[in-house]
Scaffold this active site. Structure first.
Site, PDB file in Angstrom:
ATOM      1  N   SER A 709       0.801  -1.227   0.000  1.00  0.00           N
ATOM      2  CA  SER A 709       0.000   0.000   0.000  1.00  0.00           C
ATOM      3  C   SER A 709       0.833   1.276   0.000  1.00  0.00           C
ATOM      4  CB  SER A 709      -0.944   0.012   1.207  1.00  0.00           C
ATOM      5  OG  SER A 709      -0.217   0.080   2.414  1.00  0.00           O
ATOM      6  N   LYS A 752      -6.357   4.228   8.659  1.00  0.00           N
ATOM      7  CA  LYS A 752      -5.394   5.175   8.088  1.00  0.00           C
ATOM      8  C   LYS A 752      -5.916   6.605   8.193  1.00  0.00           C
ATOM      9  CE  LYS A 752      -3.369   1.751   4.969  1.00  0.00           C
ATOM     10  NZ  LYS A 752      -3.150   1.323   3.577  1.00  0.00           N
TER      11      LYS A 752
END
Length: 805
Positions: A709, A752
């Site tokens: 990611s 996140k």
């Protein structure tokens, strides 16, 4: 013995050469002329004293042959010398040097030699005659021969002091014989060899009767002064008496205990016979059988289990209560008849009540299906989330809302299949597995069983518990669950299973396929604040015996605790910090007699120590080659900076550091390749990549990292270096990059986003495919965030490098 030691000997005990002794003075018979040199036989356990008779083993093959040869040639004397202590077993090795022998030994007359078999020691029966000092060694390995000097203790007048010592020694010997009759045999063998009125011989005899170590006895053997020898013998005899008394006490206690047990056994047997004659009671077998049959009347057993119970009951009636098989059969029947066969609790299908307790749509949907279907069977839920987010609490809330019994056990570190499926009855101490034990404890066949830490289950040579769980957690198989101990099928299909885990990666795929996954994200600061204010603080006040009016902790203080000391995804650390504050506040209330303690923000270092987490902020001024990324771990979301720097080199290339996993290394190489491809038409960029080694680093270096990611983040850092410009301020990003420049979706959007808000970043770049995930988040989580959704890296460049776009 050396000259100076000889000079210290008392005048009445001085040594005399053999040739100067008269027949009256000598303690040896005239015909036994002692040789001036002797073959030394090593003694390994304890030394032999003069006038004592005993066996001596000879291990060395060369020494055995020499002694046998001497016996045949009528050479009847050998020297017995105790070996010095060795680290290994003394009997395992022959002496290697003269230093292995003590300096003082005894000359012994051979009385009998037993011819050895192959590889067996030669056993000598010897009579010790007199002490000697080793003057010098005539020969060494393998047969040691030494020139010796005999002590030859002359006769002397017995004084009052020696007489007192002798009487004390005789009294000790008598007491020792009374405590241990085995010493009588040794006494009878030795009495005709020694003169009781001889203090020196008496001292030797007293020492030889003890179980003292070889070194202690050797010290007595080496003592020349008779008075000192008597004193030392008395000391070790006293010790021996104390040991013998202790042994007698121990034996008496054991005998008393055995006698009491035997007496109670006979009395119980007589009592049973008397009751049987009077018809007052049944025997143990019938009593146990009646108890089990009474239990069966309250249960609804399947045909297989009912047949097994009746067979075991018949077997029990034929067994004697004293038989070991009786206890095994009784324990087995106890388990079989104590399980809740056909016993179920009534589920509470009040959806409004459940909604008040729970706030998870998937769980409320499960309960709704149960209302329509009338049964909740077949559902296995997996709650996945960081530690401390309330996975166990949710399981308890589900059980409470449904009105079911709750049982929890942890699978963390479990490595034995028998913990799941039980041990077979053939083993001593065998027990059923955890699931059967849970049903017995809950006393119902449809409890809610929570399997904690399913991601930390292990495997070993005892079996694989994860594979054993496959049968338990499969709705098509668990209706016929077979425990190894019961060996009878039990229906687990009515049980509601809820599993918990911190991550999915370590759960075996076949096991994961049987579960419905519900993700529990970490909490943002505002959520933690409300949890602390509504639940954690009141609960801890109650547990610490404090009242609301005694402690004042306002919202600003709680906010500072969360931000500076408890930034983890869950609330466990926050609760621990609240406990610390309450404990110190309670002490202040007691010591200062104050009525109220007010906790202020400035006081927190006194309560909790230095602030653990510094204020996370982006660089005040963006820097070339530095980009903030967003990561997701088992502990929640976090922010991290990715740094890239060029190094002029004739060998251009690319390297990475920061404990990157294989996937992340590949992702960084993709980013490097794509950025070079993207800028290949720019002359300045081609010259940059052709003349520099690019070093990419991901702090912190001690923390392992992996995953794809961070692809666009690493690409942005490399791009920033190539064009020589920093990205715009106040931005962070996450997304997987392909080698053709596509941005792929990622996981952990909520975590996140929470990490970015905590760091004060408001502009976030997400993959376009994650737009739906972002829009599903609650408004209060999305508040203040400006998202950018991108499908290609070129779109990332337009956002982060607007002039380039």
């Amino acid at each position: 013995m050396s000259e100076h030691k000889d000079s210290e000997v008392h005048q009445t005990e001085a040594t005399t050469p053999l040739e100067d002794l008269t027949d009256k003075q000598s303690v040896v018979v005239a015909k036994d002329i002692l040789p001036t040199s002797l073959v030394l036989v090593p003694v390994y356990d304890r030394p032999l004293f003069p006038k004592m008779v005993g066996p001596v083993p000879v291990v060395s093959d060369e020494l055995k042959q020499n002694i046998i040869k001497n016996v045949e040639s009528e050479t009847q004397f050998v020297g017995l010398v105790l070996m010095r202590p060795q680290e290994d077993d003394a009997m395992s090795e022959a002496p290697q040097s003269a230093d292995d022998f003590h300096q003082v030994g005894v000359v012994a007359k051979l009385m009998q030699a037993t011819m050895p078999q192959a590889d067996a020691p030669l056993h000598l029966m010897v009579e010790a005659v007199e002490r000697f000092d080793i003057q010098e060694f005539v020969s060494g390995v393998p047969i040691f021969r030494a020139a010796v000097k005999y002590w030859h203790q002359p006769e002397f007048e017995n004084n009052e002091e020696l007489k007192a010592y002798s009487i004390a020694l005789i009294d000790c010997i008598k007491e020792l014989i009374q405590l241990n009759p085995l010493y009588k045999e040794g006494l009878s063998l030795i009495l005709d060899k020694i003169n009781i009125s001889d203090p020196a011989a008496l001292a030797d005899f007293g020492a030889s009767m003890t179980t003292a170590s070889g070194e202690e006895l050797q010290e007595i053997l080496e003592v020349r002064r008779v008075r000192e020898r008597l004193e030392r013998s008395l000391i070790i005899l006293k010790k021996e008496i104390q040991i013998s008394k202790l042994k007698v006490q121990i034996n008496e206690r054991i005998e008393d205990r055995l006698t009491k047990q035997q007496r109670e056994f006979f009395l119980h047997e007589q009592l049973k016979e008397i009751k049987k004659e009077l018809g007052l009671s049944k025997d143990d077998t019938q009593t146990e059988a009646d108890k089990f049959e009474a239990r069966l009347k309250k249960l609804t057993l399947p045909e297989e289990a009912e047949e097994r119970v009746h067979d075991e009951l018949e077997k029990l009636r034929l067994l004697e209560p004293s038989s070991p098989e009786f206890n095994v059969t009784r324990a087995y029947l106890d388990w079989l008849t104590d399980l809740p066969w056909g016993v179920h609790t009534q589920d509470n299908y009040d959806i409004q009540k459940a909604a008040a307790v729970l706030d998870k749509d998937r769980i409320l949907e499960l309960i709704s299906v149960g209302i329509i279907k009338g049964d909740l069977a077949g559902s296995i839920i997996l709650l996945v989330g960081p530690p401390g987010v309330g996975k166990t609490s949710i399981g308890q809330s589900i059980a409470r809302s449904l009105g079911r019994k709750f049982y929890r056990f942890s699978l963390g570190g479990m490595r034995d299949e028998a913990e799941i499926k039980g041990h077979r009855r053939t083993y001593i101490g065998a027990l059923p597995g955890k699931f059967i034990q849970a049903l017995k404890n809950c006393k119902t066949a449809n409890p809610l069983i929570m399997l904690d830490e399913v991601d930390k289950i292990g495997a070993s040579f005892h079996g694989d518990p994860a594979s054993a769980l496959l049968e338990v957690l499969d709705p098509e198989q668990n209706r016929d669950f077979l425990d190894h101990y019961l060996d009878v099928r039990f229906d687990l299909s009515k049980v509601l299973f809820i599993c918990t885990a911190n991550q999915l990666e370590t759960i075996p795929r076949p096991l994961l396929d049987r579960m419905e996954i519900i993700r529990l994200s970490g909490y943002i600061l505002e959520e933690k604040l409300e949890i602390a204010r509504r639940y954690l603080l009141p609960r801890q006040l109650k547990r610490h015996g404090l009242k609301r009016g005694q402690i004042s902790i306002v919202k600003t203080v709680l906010r500072e605790i969360i931000d500076g000391y408890a930034r983890e995804a869950g609330v466990r650390g926050l609760e621990n910090n609240i406990k610390k504050i309450l404990r110190k506040s309670a002490r202040t209330l007691v010591e200062s007699k104050a009525r109220k303690v007010t906790v202020r923000t400035k006081d927190l270092p006194d309560y909790l120590g230095r602030r653990i987490f510094d204020v996370e902020r982006v660089f005040k001024k963006p820097r070339v080659g530095v980009v903030m990324g967003l990561a997701y771990t088992s502990l929640g979301g976090t922010t991290l900076y990715i740094e890239a720097t060029p190094l002029a080199s004739r060998n251009p290339g690319f390297k990475q550091t920061g404990q990157l996993g294989k996937v992340m290394v590949e992702s960084s190489e993709i980013a490097y390749t794509y950025v070079r491809s993207l800028l290949s038409k720019q002359e300045q960029a081609r010259e940059f990549f052709g003349g520099h080694l690019i070093h990419l680093h991901v702090p912190a270096g001690a923390t392992p990292k992996d995953g794809p990611s961070a692809g666009i983040t690493m690409a942005c850092a490399i791009y920033s270096l190539a064009v020589g410009r920093p990205i715009i301020a106040n931005i962070a990003m996450t997304g997987e990059l392909t080698v053709t420049g596509l941005v792929m979706p990622i996981g952990g959007v909520k975590e996140k986003l929470i990490a970015a808000k905590r760091a004060g970043v408001t502009n976030l770049v997400f993959p376009a495919d994650n737009k739906a995930d972002f829009e599903e988040l609650d408004d209060h989580i999305r508040a203040g965030i400006r998202p950018f959704f991108v499908a290609t890296f070129k779109e990332v460049v337009k956002i982060c490098f607007p002039k380039e776009g």
